[in-house]
Design an enzyme around this catalytic site. Structure first.
Site, short mmCIF file in Angstrom:
data_model
loop_
_atom_site.label_atom_id
_atom_site.label_comp_id
_atom_site.label_asym_id
_atom_site.label_seq_id
_atom_site.Cartn_x
_atom_site.Cartn_y
_atom_site.Cartn_z
N SER A 60 0.79 -1.24 0.00
CA SER A 60 0.00 0.00 0.00
C SER A 60 0.82 1.29 0.00
CB SER A 60 -0.95 0.01 1.20
OG SER A 60 -2.04 -0.85 0.98
N LYS A 63 0.22 3.79 -2.70
CA LYS A 63 -0.79 4.86 -2.65
C LYS A 63 -0.18 6.25 -2.53
CE LYS A 63 -4.49 1.95 -0.72
NZ LYS A 63 -3.84 0.71 -0.29
N SER A 115 -5.84 3.50 4.40
CA SER A 115 -5.34 2.74 3.25
C SER A 115 -6.46 2.07 2.46
CB SER A 115 -4.32 1.69 3.70
OG SER A 115 -3.51 1.28 2.63
N LYS A 228 2.98 6.13 5.71
CA LYS A 228 2.10 5.22 4.98
C LYS A 228 2.59 3.80 5.17
CE LYS A 228 -1.36 4.11 2.69
NZ LYS A 228 -1.36 2.98 3.65
#
Length: 424
Positions: A60, A63, A115, A228
């Site tokens: 993820s 992203k 997320s 993140k």
């Protein structure tokens, strides 16, 4: 006795030197992830790397690019209508439904904080029309940022054997994202609620996955500003985080952490970076960084076109070298404020460049009437040529006067002859 004294003094000298070196520079803490980079977010300089250019599946942390493209291509109040594909996606999500309407801002909160794969897909379709077209846009933007080992095939990071990036490339994406205040604002939000939509009639709670933000965890890092997380079975754990102390700002990117040790290790790595490195300014925008003496002796101030920053090793006394390219300035005329050359700044393997502006006008020497006929190659007035031109002009005037006198005398003589002829 002298020999004993020499041994004692030598021992103390070695001890003092060892003590100084130990505190002037320290090795980074051990990091479990297979790929790691620590980057100065102000300059892009890498202060620590381990397999930082080796591609891994990023999960993820993908992203980051999705968020960047959304901020660059959308207004926050734009309405996104969810298509048929996003609700079917697997993994973490907020369970949007087909036809549900949410703002770009609401979807960004969902993507950054929890997320949400479904929102990442919805944003991709909103921007490019399809996941495939958005992936092309992702890869194009990655190349523009200087990423060299990245290939994205989706906006969310679910595993695909062709979906790869590196710790270094992720740090570049994060560096660009930090220029967006909205990204930092959302990333620092610990919890919030999404308002009801046309389909979902209750508020959706969002809780930020980045534990560095929450003081309830041992890994809490008060200077953290963004982060993140990522995980799939194939990609293992990944993490990108940023922290800021005063003027110093660092990014850490970690890929393929099999033990999810990044929460324990990242604060130590940030502390190491802040202790050992700092962002310094070589010169400021508009600052005079040198002068250029023209061939006719004029002194032109040379001004920096922008701030130039570099990452200083706090254990080193080395100064950056600043080299202005003056070779291109000969036989050149320019106006104040005009870019006229470049400057290169080098420090400890780092290289930065900037345009250089002229601090004053430098025009060709031109005299009235004669123009540039008496201007030399050194942009000075050639008085020899000037006197020759003046002499030529004076001579021409004299000849013109003599010619005029001659013509007048000739006409007068002709008139006298005519009168004499008529009298006879």
């Amino acid at each position: 006795m002298k020999k004993l004294l020499f041994i004692i003094l030598s021992f103390f000298a070695i001890t003092l030197l060892s003590y100084g070196n130990a505190y002037a520079y320290s090795d980074p803490p051990s990091i479990t992830g297979k790929s790691v980079v620590v980057m100065d977010a102000n300059t892009g300089a890498v202060v620590y790397g381990k397999n930082e250019n080796k591609p891994y599946p990023p999960a993820s942390t993908t992203k980051l690019m999705t968020v960047l493209l959304t901020l660059e291509n959308c207004d926050l109040d734009e309405v996104v209508t969810v298509g048929e594909f996003p609700p079917t996606i697997e993994g973490s999500k907020i369970y949007v439904d087909v036809g549900e309407k949410m703002t770009v801002e609401e979807m960004l909160y969902s993507v950054i904080m929890v997320s949400a794969n479904d929102c990442a897909a919805a944003l991709a379709e909103h921007i490019s029309g399809s996941i495939e077209e958005f992936a092309l846009l992702m890869n194009q933007r990655a190349k523009e940022l200087g990423c060299k080992n990245t290939n994205f095939v989706n906006p969310h990071g679910l595993y695909d054997d062709k979906h790869r990036t590196t710790a270094y490339d992720l740090a570049l994406m994060e560096k660009e994202l930090l220029n967006h205040e909205k990204y930092i604002e959302i990333s620092k939000t610990k919890s919030t609620f999404l308002q009801p939509t046309n389909i979902f009639k209750e508020k959706r709670p969002l809780w930020n996955d980045n534990r560095l933000l929450h003081d309830a965890y041992e890994c809490y890092y008060p200077d953290a500003i963004a982060g993140k997380t990522g995980y799939t079975d194939e990609s293992r754990h990944s993490f990108v985080a940023s922290a800021c102390k005063g003027d110093n700002k660092f990014i850490i990117a970690i890929l393929f952490d099999e033990n999810k040790a990044y929460y324990d290790e990242t604060p130590k790595l940030f502390d190491w970076a802040f202790k050992n490195f700092s962002t310094e300014k070589a010169f400021s925008k508009g600052e005079e960084i040198g002068t250029y003496e023209t061939t006719n002796g004029s002194i032109i101030p040379l001004l920096a076109d922008k701030d130039i920053l570099y990452t200083k090793d706090n254990s080193s006394k080395e100064k950056p070298s600043i080299v202005i390219n003056k070779d291109t300035l000969s036989n050149k005329f320019f106006n104040k404020g005009e870019p006229i050359t470049t400057v290169a700044v080098n420090y400890n393997g780092q290289g930065y460049s900037s345009e250089v502006l002229s601090g004053s006008d430098y025009e060709e020497e031109v005299l009235p009437v004669v123009g540039n006929l008496v201007t030399t190659e050194d942009n000075t007035i050639s008085y020899k040529n000037l006197f020759m031109i003046i002499g030529g002009i004076v001579l021409g005037i004299i000849l013109l006067i003599l010619a005029t006198i001659y013509i007048i005398k000739k006409r007068n003589l002709a008139k006298k002859r005519k009168k004499t002829f008529l009298f006879l």
